[in-house]
Motif scaffolding. Structure first.
Motif, mmCIF file in Angstrom:
data_model
loop_
_atom_site.group_PDB
_atom_site.id
_atom_site.type_symbol
_atom_site.label_atom_id
_atom_site.label_comp_id
_atom_site.label_asym_id
_atom_site.label_seq_id
_atom_site.Cartn_x
_atom_site.Cartn_y
_atom_site.Cartn_z
ATOM 1 N N ASP A 41 6.958 -46.713 -50.061
ATOM 2 C CA ASP A 41 6.100 -46.672 -48.858
ATOM 3 C C ASP A 41 7.058 -47.247 -47.683
ATOM 4 O O ASP A 41 8.314 -47.401 -47.924
ATOM 5 C CB ASP A 41 4.790 -47.648 -49.187
ATOM 6 C CG ASP A 41 3.708 -47.140 -48.326
ATOM 7 O OD1 ASP A 41 3.879 -46.461 -47.335
ATOM 8 O OD2 ASP A 41 2.477 -47.656 -48.620
ATOM 9 N N THR B 204 0.751 -46.543 -39.645
ATOM 10 C CA THR B 204 -0.019 -46.449 -41.123
ATOM 11 C C THR B 204 1.014 -46.575 -41.910
ATOM 12 O O THR B 204 2.247 -46.699 -41.855
ATOM 13 C CB THR B 204 -1.029 -45.190 -41.072
ATOM 14 O OG1 THR B 204 -1.793 -45.387 -42.200
ATOM 15 C CG2 THR B 204 -0.084 -44.071 -41.186
ATOM 16 N N THR B 205 0.424 -46.615 -43.271
ATOM 17 C CA THR B 205 1.303 -46.562 -44.405
ATOM 18 C C THR B 205 0.781 -45.663 -45.604
ATOM 19 O O THR B 205 -0.342 -45.193 -45.301
ATOM 20 C CB THR B 205 1.369 -47.856 -45.156
ATOM 21 O OG1 THR B 205 0.026 -48.304 -45.525
ATOM 22 C CG2 THR B 205 1.882 -48.801 -44.290
ATOM 23 N N GLU C 289 -2.423 -47.104 -47.084
ATOM 24 C CA GLU C 289 -3.552 -47.050 -46.573
ATOM 25 C C GLU C 289 -4.177 -45.833 -46.261
ATOM 26 O O GLU C 289 -5.402 -45.402 -46.411
ATOM 27 C CB GLU C 289 -3.196 -47.555 -44.694
ATOM 28 C CG GLU C 289 -2.932 -49.099 -44.752
ATOM 29 C CD GLU C 289 -2.464 -49.193 -43.496
ATOM 30 O OE1 GLU C 289 -2.404 -48.475 -42.422
ATOM 31 O OE2 GLU C 289 -2.094 -50.554 -43.116
ATOM 32 N N ALA D 24 -6.174 -45.295 -49.300
ATOM 33 C CA ALA D 24 -7.226 -46.221 -49.624
ATOM 34 C C ALA D 24 -7.714 -46.410 -51.053
ATOM 35 O O ALA D 24 -8.973 -46.310 -51.189
ATOM 36 C CB ALA D 24 -8.086 -45.272 -48.619
#
Length: 223
Positions: free
Chosen positions: A56, A67-68, A71, A74
């Motif tokens: 990541d 963001t990643t 994320e 989710a």
């Protein structure tokens, strides 16, 4: 009568046959040689394998927000697509095909579709809007994740010079102002963030077909 959706390979062939998709002979020769050399070189050593953790990094959404990949997923399993940029016609064909032929099935299965490139957020937003993509498109500045997967490459000197003649400067397009590019790649990641399958294409004129991705998902479900 049953109709079959065209494959990415079919669409690439059609593009090459159309006047708008044909480059001057000297320009085309440079890119064709690069593609042949990349194909002949095969897969680079050290590519991440199934069963290892998906890397990541500090990514950017289409509006430049941090963001990643975690994320973006989710907590869902995901099909992660690495592409070169909005300037790449092969990428445009592939992403649009994933939108129409892959995304509906992934959505029904609760699987996210995420596309990553090293371009700036403006480039990500452009390709999302012009190709009417409804899945997540992110920028990976510096090819952090691509580097972690071992799929990082760069144009040959001849290709770089030819790109410049066509008005393309990757140092202006890429978020980190380098020429680094990911090899076109599709990774299937499970909900825990583990790589289940990876398909790397050194020759950027070829791509993973939606049917292959769906068949692989079915096979993984049976394991």
């Amino acid at each position: 009568m049953t109709t079959t959706s065209p494959t990415i390979a079919d669409q690439v062939d059609t593009m090459h046959q159309q006047p708008a998709g044909q480059l001057p002979a000297d320009v085309a020769d440079v890119f064709h040689k690069e593609q042949r050399d990349l194909a002949a070189g095969g897969l680079p050593a050290g590519i991440a394998s199934a069963g290892t953790a998906m890397p990541d990094g500090k990514l950017l959404d289409v509006h430049g927000g941090p963001t990643t990949l975690a994320e973006a997923r989710a907590g869902k399993p995901a099909v992660v697509v690495f592409y070169r940029g909005a300037w790449c016609p092969y990428c445009n064909i592939a992403l649009r095909t994933y939108q129409t032929q892959l995304l509906p099935e992934l959505t029904s299965r609760g699987i996210a579709l995420v596309a990553l490139s090293p371009q700036t957020p403006d480039g990500s937003l452009s390709i999302q809007q012009t190709k009417e993509l409804t899945f997540t498109v992110l920028s990976d500045p510096g090819n952090q994740i691509a580097g972690g997967l071992g799929i990082l490459t760069a144009p040959s000197d001849a290709a770089r010079q030819t790109q410049a003649k066509l008005g393309l400067d990757l140092t202006a397009v890429n978020a980190d102002h380098t020429h680094g590019l990911p090899m076109p790649t599709v990774v299937i990641v499970d909900a825990a963030g583990t790589i289940r399958w990876i398909d790397v294409h050194p020759d950027y004129s070829t791509r993973t077909e939606p049917a292959e991705i769906l068949d692989t998902l079915i096979a993984l479900d049976r394991q």
